[in-house]
Design a protein around this motif. Structure first.
Motif, short mmCIF file in Angstrom:
data_model
loop_
_atom_site.label_atom_id
_atom_site.label_comp_id
_atom_site.label_asym_id
_atom_site.label_seq_id
_atom_site.Cartn_x
_atom_site.Cartn_y
_atom_site.Cartn_z
N PRO A 151 39.19 25.06 41.12
CA PRO A 151 40.28 25.56 40.28
C PRO A 151 41.43 26.08 41.15
CG PRO A 151 38.53 27.16 40.39
CD PRO A 151 38.04 25.93 41.13
N GLU A 152 42.56 26.31 40.52
CA GLU A 152 43.71 26.81 41.27
C GLU A 152 43.39 28.14 41.95
OE1 GLU A 152 47.27 26.88 38.95
OE2 GLU A 152 46.83 24.94 38.07
N LEU A 153 42.75 29.03 41.24
CA LEU A 153 42.34 30.32 41.79
C LEU A 153 40.83 30.44 41.67
CD1 LEU A 153 45.03 32.58 40.13
CD2 LEU A 153 45.00 31.79 42.49
N PRO A 154 40.17 31.10 42.63
CA PRO A 154 38.73 31.29 42.49
C PRO A 154 38.43 32.14 41.27
CG PRO A 154 39.54 32.21 44.57
CD PRO A 154 40.72 31.68 43.83
N PRO A 155 37.32 31.87 40.59
CA PRO A 155 36.99 32.67 39.41
C PRO A 155 36.62 34.10 39.82
CG PRO A 155 35.19 31.18 39.94
CD PRO A 155 36.32 30.85 40.86
N ILE A 156 36.85 35.01 38.90
CA ILE A 156 36.44 36.40 39.09
C ILE A 156 35.08 36.53 38.43
CG2 ILE A 156 36.93 38.80 38.54
CD1 ILE A 156 39.93 37.92 38.41
N ILE A 157 34.06 36.88 39.20
CA ILE A 157 32.70 37.01 38.66
C ILE A 157 32.28 38.46 38.75
CG2 ILE A 157 30.29 36.33 38.90
CD1 ILE A 157 31.23 33.68 40.03
N GLN A 158 31.84 39.00 37.61
CA GLN A 158 31.29 40.35 37.59
C GLN A 158 29.78 40.23 37.42
OE1 GLN A 158 33.20 42.52 34.46
NE2 GLN A 158 35.01 42.93 35.70
N TYR A 159 29.06 40.98 38.22
CA TYR A 159 27.60 41.01 38.17
C TYR A 159 27.21 42.24 37.36
CZ TYR A 159 28.17 37.67 41.94
OH TYR A 159 28.53 36.58 42.68
N LEU A 160 26.70 42.01 36.14
CA LEU A 160 26.39 43.09 35.22
C LEU A 160 24.88 43.26 35.07
CD1 LEU A 160 29.01 42.04 32.51
CD2 LEU A 160 29.32 43.71 34.36
N ASN A 161 24.48 44.36 34.47
CA ASN A 161 23.06 44.62 34.25
C ASN A 161 22.42 43.52 33.39
OD1 ASN A 161 23.06 47.04 35.67
ND2 ASN A 161 23.76 48.17 33.88
N PRO A 162 21.12 43.29 33.59
CA PRO A 162 20.42 42.30 32.76
C PRO A 162 20.42 42.70 31.30
CG PRO A 162 19.09 42.95 34.66
CD PRO A 162 20.26 43.87 34.60
N MET A 163 20.29 41.70 30.43
CA MET A 163 20.17 41.97 28.99
C MET A 163 18.69 42.08 28.63
SD MET A 163 22.87 39.56 27.07
CE MET A 163 24.47 39.25 27.73
N GLY A 164 18.37 43.08 27.84
CA GLY A 164 16.99 43.24 27.38
C GLY A 164 16.02 43.38 28.53
N ARG A 165 14.94 42.59 28.49
CA ARG A 165 13.90 42.66 29.52
C ARG A 165 14.06 41.61 30.61
NH1 ARG A 165 8.30 44.03 26.44
NH2 ARG A 165 9.09 45.84 25.31
N SER A 166 15.18 40.92 30.64
CA SER A 166 15.41 39.87 31.62
C SER A 166 15.42 40.44 33.04
CB SER A 166 16.75 39.19 31.34
OG SER A 166 17.02 38.23 32.34
N ASP A 167 14.99 39.63 34.00
CA ASP A 167 15.08 40.04 35.40
C ASP A 167 16.24 39.33 36.09
OD1 ASP A 167 13.98 37.52 35.43
OD2 ASP A 167 12.25 38.03 36.65
N HIS A 168 17.14 38.72 35.29
CA HIS A 168 18.34 38.07 35.80
C HIS A 168 19.57 38.91 35.45
CE1 HIS A 168 16.78 34.00 36.79
NE2 HIS A 168 15.81 34.43 36.02
N MET A 169 20.45 39.07 36.40
CA MET A 169 21.69 39.78 36.15
C MET A 169 22.51 38.97 35.14
SD MET A 169 22.44 41.83 39.55
CE MET A 169 23.86 42.42 38.79
N THR A 170 23.38 39.65 34.40
CA THR A 170 24.32 38.98 33.52
C THR A 170 25.57 38.69 34.33
OG1 THR A 170 23.47 40.17 31.62
CG2 THR A 170 25.65 39.20 31.40
N LEU A 171 26.03 37.45 34.28
CA LEU A 171 27.26 37.08 34.99
C LEU A 171 28.38 36.92 33.99
CD1 LEU A 171 25.92 34.37 37.46
CD2 LEU A 171 26.21 36.81 37.86
N GLU A 172 29.50 37.56 34.25
CA GLU A 172 30.69 37.41 33.42
C GLU A 172 31.76 36.80 34.32
OE1 GLU A 172 32.06 40.43 30.44
OE2 GLU A 172 33.60 40.68 31.98
N MET A 173 32.27 35.64 33.91
CA MET A 173 33.20 34.90 34.75
C MET A 173 34.53 34.74 34.06
SD MET A 173 32.75 31.25 36.63
CE MET A 173 32.85 30.25 35.18
N GLN A 174 35.59 34.97 34.79
CA GLN A 174 36.94 34.79 34.29
C GLN A 174 37.64 33.76 35.16
OE1 GLN A 174 39.33 38.32 34.56
NE2 GLN A 174 40.65 37.66 32.92
N ILE A 175 38.11 32.69 34.50
CA ILE A 175 38.81 31.63 35.25
C ILE A 175 40.27 31.67 34.87
CG2 ILE A 175 39.02 29.16 35.56
CD1 ILE A 175 36.09 28.87 35.09
#
Length: 74
Positions: free
Chosen positions: A50-74
């Motif tokens: 992309p023209e600019l690299p995406p902004i990725i925020q690493y957020l707390n997992p949802m519920g009992r998941s052991d995976h972080m929540t990723l929020e990406m803005q392009i």
């Protein structure tokens, strides 16, 4: 670029596909945390330069998941 450890044939094919299609993988931090196990980078975001690299925020997992929540803005 190379596949590390015993990642297997699928990982090697994924790397080749990414390189052939000139794609970038943007997730740089570990995204899976399970108890005392070593954190792993399992969640990936691929884009075609992309023209600019995406902004990725690493957020707390949802519920009992052991995976972080990723929020990406392009």
């Amino acid at each position: 670029m190379e596949v590390m450890d015993n990642a297997g044939q699928w990982s090697e094919e994924e790397l080749q596909l990414t390189m052939v299609n000139t794609m970038d993988q943007w997730v740089e931090e570990s995204t899976r945390y399970r108890g005392e196990e070593e954190p792993l980078l399992l969640d990936l975001v691929f884009t075609k330069k992309p023209e600019l690299p995406p902004i990725i925020q690493y957020l707390n997992p949802m519920g009992r998941s052991d995976h972080m929540t990723l929020e990406m803005q392009i």
